[in-house]
Enzyme design. Structure first.
Site, PDB file in Angstrom:
ATOM      1  N   GLU A 101       0.846  -1.203   0.000  1.00 44.94           N
ATOM      2  CA  GLU A 101       0.000   0.000   0.000  1.00 44.94           C
ATOM      3  C   GLU A 101       0.882   1.253   0.000  1.00 44.94           C
ATOM      4  O   GLU A 101       2.007   1.222   0.507  1.00 44.94           O
ATOM      5  CB  GLU A 101      -0.906  -0.057   1.248  1.00 44.94           C
ATOM      6  CG  GLU A 101      -1.788   1.137   1.502  1.00 44.94           C
ATOM      7  CD  GLU A 101      -2.851   1.408   0.460  1.00 44.94           C
ATOM      8  OE1 GLU A 101      -2.474   1.541  -0.714  1.00 44.94           O
ATOM      9  OE2 GLU A 101      -4.040   1.525   0.820  1.00 44.94           O
ATOM     10  N   ASP A 102       0.369   2.328  -0.559  1.00 44.72           N
ATOM     11  CA  ASP A 102       1.163   3.566  -0.554  1.00 44.72           C
ATOM     12  C   ASP A 102       1.102   4.254   0.809  1.00 44.72           C
ATOM     13  O   ASP A 102       2.133   4.606   1.374  1.00 44.72           O
ATOM     14  CB  ASP A 102       0.736   4.515  -1.688  1.00 44.72           C
ATOM     15  CG  ASP A 102      -0.758   4.854  -1.672  1.00 44.72           C
ATOM     16  OD1 ASP A 102      -1.508   4.284  -0.846  1.00 44.72           O
ATOM     17  OD2 ASP A 102      -1.189   5.682  -2.498  1.00 44.72           O
ATOM     18  N   ASP A 105      -3.468   5.379   6.343  1.00 43.07           N
ATOM     19  CA  ASP A 105      -3.964   6.654   6.853  1.00 43.07           C
ATOM     20  C   ASP A 105      -4.993   6.378   7.958  1.00 43.07           C
ATOM     21  O   ASP A 105      -4.627   6.080   9.093  1.00 43.07           O
ATOM     22  CB  ASP A 105      -4.539   7.425   5.661  1.00 43.07           C
ATOM     23  CG  ASP A 105      -4.958   8.850   5.986  1.00 43.07           C
ATOM     24  OD1 ASP A 105      -4.434   9.421   6.947  1.00 43.07           O
ATOM     25  OD2 ASP A 105      -5.818   9.386   5.264  1.00 43.07           O
ATOM     26  N   PHE A 154      -0.715  16.104   3.582  1.00 40.73           N
ATOM     27  CA  PHE A 154      -1.182  15.481   2.348  1.00 40.73           C
ATOM     28  C   PHE A 154      -0.031  15.471   1.359  1.00 40.73           C
ATOM     29  O   PHE A 154       0.563  16.509   1.065  1.00 40.73           O
ATOM     30  CB  PHE A 154      -2.395  16.215   1.762  1.00 40.73           C
ATOM     31  CG  PHE A 154      -3.110  15.365   0.755  1.00 40.73           C
ATOM     32  CD1 PHE A 154      -4.076  14.459   1.153  1.00 40.73           C
ATOM     33  CD2 PHE A 154      -2.777  15.432  -0.593  1.00 40.73           C
ATOM     34  CE1 PHE A 154      -4.713  13.639   0.233  1.00 40.73           C
ATOM     35  CE2 PHE A 154      -3.410  14.616  -1.518  1.00 40.73           C
ATOM     36  CZ  PHE A 154      -4.386  13.717  -1.105  1.00 40.73           C
ATOM     37  N   ARG A 167       1.023  11.563  -9.932  1.00 36.99           N
ATOM     38  CA  ARG A 167       1.491  10.210  -9.594  1.00 36.99           C
ATOM     39  C   ARG A 167       2.896   9.954 -10.145  1.00 36.99           C
ATOM     40  O   ARG A 167       3.643   9.146  -9.592  1.00 36.99           O
ATOM     41  CB  ARG A 167       0.540   9.151 -10.174  1.00 36.99           C
ATOM     42  CG  ARG A 167      -0.827   9.099  -9.500  1.00 36.99           C
ATOM     43  CD  ARG A 167      -1.528   7.807  -9.885  1.00 36.99           C
ATOM     44  NE  ARG A 167      -2.964   7.837  -9.617  1.00 36.99           N
ATOM     45  CZ  ARG A 167      -3.522   7.533  -8.449  1.00 36.99           C
ATOM     46  NH1 ARG A 167      -2.781   7.198  -7.437  1.00 36.99           N
ATOM     47  NH2 ARG A 167      -4.829   7.574  -8.318  1.00 36.99           N
TER      48      ARG A 167
END
Ligand code: IMP
Length: 181
Positions: A101-102, A105, A154, A167
């Site tokens: 996963e990036d 959160d 963010f 991206r």
């Protein structure tokens, strides 16, 4: 703080810093596998670039699969709901599975995927996340491998987007709330 050559965005982690950390993560995952095979499951789209680099940092036999879940939509705010949009291509029963996963959160995405995948009885199920934002957690979940733990910022680049943009930035950059779209 250094700035990216692209649109003057502030760089949080440079491509070189990411590469060094991903190499360390790959070495640790290789060690933990003890010579066994691995199925890497990337969470589209944000984890695609991380998965590509992490896979090449492994000294192990690895195959790829990808899932897609409903995500943040067009803004910086989560809708809260998680839905599987694209399922696994191959069964994972009895396999060593690594969810890639990036960002971890709120934890809603990974808690949901963990629940769904465990129903298929993998041999092992681990989580690798490039970034962790522990202060934002709603679901109680930790990753087994964390690239960098960050405060509530963010970020964009290295696979991560804002409204599908950025991206392809090589660095992880900061997206300020007042950045012009
Ligand atoms: P969670 O379900 O809240 O843990 O959300 C994880 C997903 O939210 C990540 O895979 C990202 O797609 C997205 N996300 C969370 N924070 C950021 C961010 O700072 N930049 C870009 N995407 C983010």
């Amino acid at each position: 703080m250094p700035t990216s050559t692209y649109q003057g965005l502030d760089v949080l982690y440079s491509h070189a810093q990411i590469g060094a950390r991903v190499a360390e993560m790959g070495a640790q995952i290789t060690k933990d596998l003890k010579g066994e095979k691995l199925v890497m499951v990337g969470v589209l789209k944000g984890a695609a670039i991380f998965l590509a680099d992490l896979a090449r940092a492994l000294d192990a036999e690895a195959t790829f699969d990808f899932v897609a879940v409903s995500s943040y939509g067009k803004g910086q705010r989560s809708s809260g709901a998680v839905k599987l949009i694209k399922d696994l291509d191959e069964p994972i029963e009895g396999k060593n599975v690594l969810i890639v996963e990036d960002i971890l959160d709120t934890g809603l995405t990974l808690a949901y995927l963990r629940k769904v995948f465990l129903q298929q009885h993998p041999k092992t199920l681990r989580i690798a996340t490039l970034l962790d934002k522990p202060s934002r957690r709603i679901e109680k979940i930790d990753a087994d491998y964390v690239g960098f733990s960050i405060p509530n910022l963010f970020v964009i680049g290295y696979g991560m987007d804002y409204a599908e943009r950025y991206r392809n930035l090589p660095d992880i950059c900061l997206m300020s709330p007042d950045h012009p779209e």
